[in-house]
Design a protein around this motif. Structure first.
Motif, PDB file in Angstrom:
ATOM      1  N   PHE A  58      49.859  79.529  19.367  1.00  0.00           N
ATOM      2  CA  PHE A  58      51.198  79.640  18.792  1.00  0.00           C
ATOM      3  C   PHE A  58      51.994  78.423  19.195  1.00  0.00           C
ATOM      4  O   PHE A  58      52.169  78.157  20.383  1.00  0.00           O
ATOM      5  N   GLU A  59      52.432  77.681  18.195  1.00  0.00           N
ATOM      6  CA  GLU A  59      53.250  76.509  18.483  1.00  0.00           C
ATOM      7  C   GLU A  59      54.714  76.935  18.500  1.00  0.00           C
ATOM      8  O   GLU A  59      55.159  77.728  17.660  1.00  0.00           O
TER       9      GLU A  59
ATOM     10  N   VAL B 259      50.000  79.705  24.021  1.00  0.00           N
ATOM     11  CA  VAL B 259      51.253  79.200  23.456  1.00  0.00           C
ATOM     12  C   VAL B 259      51.382  77.725  23.808  1.00  0.00           C
ATOM     13  O   VAL B 259      51.158  77.331  24.949  1.00  0.00           O
ATOM     14  N   ASN B 260      51.676  76.910  22.797  1.00  0.00           N
ATOM     15  CA  ASN B 260      51.925  75.489  23.041  1.00  0.00           C
ATOM     16  C   ASN B 260      53.413  75.245  22.923  1.00  0.00           C
ATOM     17  O   ASN B 260      53.985  75.458  21.847  1.00  0.00           O
TER      18      ASN B 260
ATOM     19  N   ILE C  65      62.704  74.617  29.570  1.00  0.00           N
ATOM     20  CA  ILE C  65      61.326  74.670  29.057  1.00  0.00           C
ATOM     21  C   ILE C  65      60.401  75.223  30.145  1.00  0.00           C
ATOM     22  O   ILE C  65      59.549  76.073  29.885  1.00  0.00           O
ATOM     23  N   ARG C  66      60.635  74.776  31.385  1.00  0.00           N
ATOM     24  CA  ARG C  66      59.815  75.262  32.499  1.00  0.00           C
ATOM     25  C   ARG C  66      59.994  76.771  32.683  1.00  0.00           C
ATOM     26  O   ARG C  66      59.028  77.511  32.840  1.00  0.00           O
ATOM     27  N   ALA C  67      61.239  77.229  32.654  1.00  0.00           N
ATOM     28  CA  ALA C  67      61.500  78.665  32.848  1.00  0.00           C
ATOM     29  C   ALA C  67      60.831  79.486  31.744  1.00  0.00           C
ATOM     30  O   ALA C  67      60.217  80.525  31.997  1.00  0.00           O
ATOM     31  N   PHE C  68      60.926  78.997  30.519  1.00  0.00           N
ATOM     32  CA  PHE C  68      60.326  79.666  29.352  1.00  0.00           C
ATOM     33  C   PHE C  68      58.812  79.752  29.531  1.00  0.00           C
ATOM     34  O   PHE C  68      58.189  80.802  29.352  1.00  0.00           O
ATOM     35  N   SER C  69      58.233  78.626  29.921  1.00  0.00           N
ATOM     36  CA  SER C  69      56.790  78.552  30.126  1.00  0.00           C
ATOM     37  C   SER C  69      56.349  79.516  31.223  1.00  0.00           C
ATOM     38  O   SER C  69      55.332  80.212  31.082  1.00  0.00           O
ATOM     39  N   ASN C  70      57.124  79.585  32.318  1.00  0.00           N
ATOM     40  CA  ASN C  70      56.757  80.460  33.444  1.00  0.00           C
ATOM     41  C   ASN C  70      56.683  81.922  33.040  1.00  0.00           C
ATOM     42  O   ASN C  70      55.779  82.640  33.454  1.00  0.00           O
ATOM     43  N   ILE C  71      57.645  82.354  32.237  1.00  0.00           N
ATOM     44  CA  ILE C  71      57.655  83.760  31.823  1.00  0.00           C
ATOM     45  C   ILE C  71      56.372  84.101  31.057  1.00  0.00           C
ATOM     46  O   ILE C  71      55.735  85.126  31.298  1.00  0.00           O
TER      47      ILE C  71
ATOM     48  N   ALA D 244      50.576  78.588  28.692  1.00  0.00           N
ATOM     49  CA  ALA D 244      51.755  78.097  27.953  1.00  0.00           C
ATOM     50  C   ALA D 244      52.091  76.667  28.368  1.00  0.00           C
ATOM     51  O   ALA D 244      53.156  76.389  28.906  1.00  0.00           O
ATOM     52  N   PRO D 245      51.149  75.752  28.099  1.00  0.00           N
ATOM     53  CA  PRO D 245      51.401  74.371  28.503  1.00  0.00           C
ATOM     54  C   PRO D 245      52.523  73.732  27.682  1.00  0.00           C
ATOM     55  O   PRO D 245      52.757  74.123  26.533  1.00  0.00           O
ATOM     56  N   VAL D 246      53.194  72.795  28.301  1.00  0.00           N
ATOM     57  CA  VAL D 246      54.221  72.030  27.595  1.00  0.00           C
ATOM     58  C   VAL D 246      53.547  70.764  27.096  1.00  0.00           C
ATOM     59  O   VAL D 246      52.980  70.005  27.882  1.00  0.00           O
ATOM     60  N   ARG D 247      53.594  70.561  25.810  1.00  0.00           N
ATOM     61  CA  ARG D 247      52.935  69.374  25.243  1.00  0.00           C
ATOM     62  C   ARG D 247      53.706  68.113  25.596  1.00  0.00           C
ATOM     63  O   ARG D 247      54.926  68.080  25.415  1.00  0.00           O
ATOM     64  N   THR D 248      52.984  67.105  26.049  1.00  0.00           N
ATOM     65  CA  THR D 248      53.654  65.830  26.322  1.00  0.00           C
ATOM     66  C   THR D 248      53.790  65.086  25.005  1.00  0.00           C
ATOM     67  O   THR D 248      52.799  64.905  24.309  1.00  0.00           O
ATOM     68  N   PRO D 249      54.991  64.681  24.679  1.00  0.00           N
ATOM     69  CA  PRO D 249      55.114  63.914  23.431  1.00  0.00           C
ATOM     70  C   PRO D 249      54.363  62.598  23.549  1.00  0.00           C
ATOM     71  O   PRO D 249      54.449  61.939  24.579  1.00  0.00           O
ATOM     72  N   ARG D 250      53.601  62.245  22.514  1.00  0.00           N
ATOM     73  CA  ARG D 250      52.840  60.999  22.547  1.00  0.00           C
ATOM     74  C   ARG D 250      53.314  60.094  21.425  1.00  0.00           C
ATOM     75  O   ARG D 250      53.724  60.549  20.376  1.00  0.00           O
ATOM     76  N   GLY D 251      53.235  58.800  21.707  1.00  0.00           N
ATOM     77  CA  GLY D 251      53.521  57.808  20.667  1.00  0.00           C
ATOM     78  C   GLY D 251      54.957  57.804  20.167  1.00  0.00           C
ATOM     79  O   GLY D 251      55.227  57.472  19.022  1.00  0.00           O
ATOM     80  N   ARG D 252      55.901  58.189  21.050  1.00  0.00           N
ATOM     81  CA  ARG D 252      57.297  58.257  20.600  1.00  0.00           C
ATOM     82  C   ARG D 252      57.840  56.901  20.163  1.00  0.00           C
ATOM     83  O   ARG D 252      58.634  56.817  19.240  1.00  0.00           O
ATOM     84  N   ASP D 253      57.369  55.835  20.859  1.00  0.00           N
ATOM     85  CA  ASP D 253      57.886  54.501  20.533  1.00  0.00           C
ATOM     86  C   ASP D 253      57.477  54.032  19.143  1.00  0.00           C
ATOM     87  O   ASP D 253      58.062  53.104  18.592  1.00  0.00           O
TER      88      ASP D 253
END
Ligand code: SAH
Ligand code: SF4
Length: 414
Positions: A307-308, A338-339, A359-365, A373-382
């Motif tokens: 689930f994204e 959950v991603n 985001i951390r609190a949400f993920s912990n629950i 419920a990993p937090v995706r690291t944004p890639r290639g933002r530049d």
């Protein structure tokens, strides 16, 4: 746009009672059917054809049927296993036959308009189809894998409010050849021909580029079948993920006819919020969507549904939202993970990203309830390659043009 007018009308006009013409809207727009694009040189492009279709194409061009069967097998292997782009490379086909083939058939790749590399190694390509449509693909290298993010449409009809792609006006389905062509182009760039089982850089595919893949079902299915064929590109279905915003009626078929991993862009747990940010929710609500997930063929604890969930500040990111998400996953007994995707802002976007603490609190629950419920690291933002950023240069140019026009107007008023 003109293709939007493919509304079936009754052959005999009924006098006095004209039925209202359905107008495709934002919630469930009709995907745009288009006649296949004919190459100006009249040749038939072989990329995107199944073995059977390739045999048919050879036979139709006049090859004797038994020979067509053998040649189709050989050529197909050259195309998808060896990455050949020229008939002269096909050493097991008589040299004398090469010109006959080259006159009638093409082996194409998408045109590359621009290729960019991010400081984090992410690569983005802006591609162009023969009829001048732009679409993008992204390659994300990691230590243990390399993921290609593939587009299924030019633009997207669904207009999710946080998504840049959804703001593109022009939409058309990519053909099976254009979809599998992205994978082949990536293989070219990585020098990964012939197909080999070990040591690949390109290990995974996600249908998470531009477009809603389940609104272009047939082409996505045909392209992914080519990608999964063990004699060709040979990527395992376990390494392919299709992401949908929730086109419920197509989900069972996706499981049965494609069989890849499923990701669902849920993003909200209440009707009000999901109606606002994913307008398709007005057509297919959360309950229906989660039931379709529960019924998804092949989902089990070893192959969970992803689930994204894009994290939007003060919109969908409270502790209550996280608890409701857990409750829903349990209610439908979903084998789920959950991603959490930090929202990538774009100019004019109506939302902000949640704070890192939120985001951390949400993920912990979610994590404490027993779901990953990993937090995706944004890639290639530049290089604007991150999730939801994919929008073509042509569109960006028109935005730049609009800005310039606005400036000129302002200057004229001053
Ligand atoms: N149309 C499909 C697949 C493409 S979108 C779908 O919606 O699932 C791929 C993912 O990027 C989706 O989960 C989408 O919600 C997410 N996304 C879109 N815009 C984003 C943004 N601005 N920031 C973060 N994620 C975004
Ligand atoms: Fe389309 Fe997916 Fe963007 Fe929604 S999030 S507008 S479905 S590409």
């Amino acid at each position: 746009m003109a293709a939007m007018l493919t509304v079936s009308t009754s052959p005999e006009p009924v006098s006095g009672s004209i039925a209202p013409m359905p107008i495709p809207g934002h919630i469930d727009p009709v995907p745009v059917p288009r006649a296949p694009f004919a190459r100006p040189d009249g040749r038939v492009d072989l990329i995107g054809l199944s073995k059977d279709q390739l045999r048919g194409a050879l036979a139709e061009a006049g090859m004797e049927p038994r020979q067509a069967k053998l040649r189709a097998k050989q050529i197909w292997h050259w195309l998808y296993n060896r990455g050949a782009t020229d008939f002269t490379q096909m050493t097991d086909i008589a040299k004398a036959q090469h010109p006959w083939l080259a006159e009638r058939f093409a082996i194409s790749r998408p045109d590359v308009v621009e290729a960019q590399v991010s400081t984090d190694g992410t690569r983005k390509w802006l591609l162009r189809s023969p009829d001048g449509q732009d679409y993008e693909m992204v390659f994300i290298p990691d230590a243990d894998r390399g993921t290609l993010c593939v587009s299924s449409q030019v633009g997207c009809t669904l207009n999710c409010r946080f998504c840049h792609t959804g703001t593109m006006r022009l939409v058309r389905n990519l053909t099976a050849g254009e979809i599998v062509g992205q994978v082949m182009l990536a293989r070219d760039s990585l020098g990964e021909w012939p197909s080999q089982p070990e040591g690949r850089m390109l290990t995974n595919i996600v249908m998470m580029g531009m477009g809603e893949p389940l609104y272009n079902f047939d082409n996505v299915r045909d392209a992914l079948r080519l990608v999964m064929d063990g004699d060709g590109l040979a990527l395992s279905k376990r390494r392919i993920t299709l992401s949908t915003s929730g086109v419920v009626p197509m989900m069972a078929r996706a499981g049965e006819e494609i069989g890849v991993n499923l990701a669902v862009s849920l993003h909200a747990v209440t009707k009000d919020v999901r109606d606002e940010i994913v307008p398709l929710n007005k057509k297919y609500g959360i309950e229906e969507l989660l039931q379709a997930c529960a019924d998804y063929p092949g989902a089990n604890n070893a192959r969970r549904i992803t689930f994204e969930y894009v994290m939007l500040r003060d919109k969908n990111d409270s502790d209550d939202d996280a608890r409701e998400l857990v409750r829903l996953i349990r209610q439908y007994r979903l084998p789920a993970k959950v991603n959490l995707i930090p929202f990538n802002p774009w100019p004019g976007a109506p939302y902000e990203c949640s704070t890192p603490e939120r985001i951390r609190a949400f993920s912990n629950i979610i994590f404490e309830a027993g779901y990953s419920a990993p937090v995706r690291t944004p890639r290639g933002r530049d290089i604007d390659a991150a999730c939801g950023q994919l929008k073509t240069a042509a569109e960006k140019k028109s935005r730049a043009e609009l800005d310039r026009e606005a400036e000129e107007k302002q200057a004229a008023l001053a």
